[in-house]
Design a protein around this motif. Sequence first.
Motif, PDB file in Angstrom:
ATOM      1  N   GLY A 284      -9.770   8.480-123.415  1.00 56.23           N
ATOM      2  CA  GLY A 284      -9.634   9.417-124.520  1.00 56.23           C
ATOM      3  C   GLY A 284      -8.335   9.252-125.272  1.00 56.23           C
ATOM      4  N   ILE A 285      -7.552   8.249-124.885  1.00 54.23           N
ATOM      5  CA  ILE A 285      -6.291   7.954-125.555  1.00 54.23           C
ATOM      6  C   ILE A 285      -6.431   6.583-126.207  1.00 54.23           C
ATOM      7  CG2 ILE A 285      -3.820   7.563-125.252  1.00 54.23           C
ATOM      8  CD1 ILE A 285      -4.046   9.338-122.704  1.00 54.23           C
ATOM      9  N   CYS A 286      -6.126   6.517-127.488  1.00 53.44           N
ATOM     10  CA  CYS A 286      -6.249   5.260-128.234  1.00 53.44           C
ATOM     11  C   CYS A 286      -5.353   4.200-127.605  1.00 53.44           C
ATOM     12  CB  CYS A 286      -5.874   5.484-129.696  1.00 53.44           C
ATOM     13  SG  CYS A 286      -5.970   3.983-130.699  1.00 53.44           S
ATOM     14  N   LYS A 287      -5.923   3.042-127.318  1.00 60.97           N
ATOM     15  CA  LYS A 287      -5.170   1.941-126.713  1.00 60.97           C
ATOM     16  C   LYS A 287      -4.073   1.419-127.628  1.00 60.97           C
ATOM     17  CE  LYS A 287      -8.816  -0.152-123.908  1.00 60.97           C
ATOM     18  NZ  LYS A 287      -9.591  -1.391-123.745  1.00 60.97           N
ATOM     19  N   ARG A 288      -4.260   1.573-128.919  1.00 55.58           N
ATOM     20  CA  ARG A 288      -3.309   0.992-129.850  1.00 55.58           C
ATOM     21  C   ARG A 288      -2.183   1.946-130.239  1.00 55.58           C
ATOM     22  NH1 ARG A 288      -4.217  -3.156-134.634  1.00 55.58           N
ATOM     23  NH2 ARG A 288      -2.052  -3.218-135.269  1.00 55.58           N
TER      24      ARG A 288
END
Length: 115
Positions: A73-77
């Motif tokens: 749920g956390i953007c990898k970028r």
Amino acid sequence: MAEENARRSPIEKLRAHLAEIESSLDQALDPDLEDQATNLEEDEVLESMGHAKLRELRLLEDALKRIARGEYGICKRCGRDISEARRRAVLYAGWGHRRSRCGDRRSDAGRAIRS
């Protein structure tokens, strides 16, 4: 834990479908040359579907690993939260929307540096 269990069902479905594709591809060729040509064309389509299913399976397994690490749920970028609507639409979502829309600078740990 509920998120992890919700993703197991699609993974099991993908594995079953991959097994069906593999079984179909393992069948002997028909002795009739015309039928054989048709079967080979169908096999190419099945192989392509199999590659797509395998890619999706790997993405789902990666999502399970992120859940276990508390990173789902956390953007990898950019490190921002991925919307619940996106996570429901794309179970293995690793980016908020489009990679190109993540404009924040990143720290050495890969998390966004917020101003």
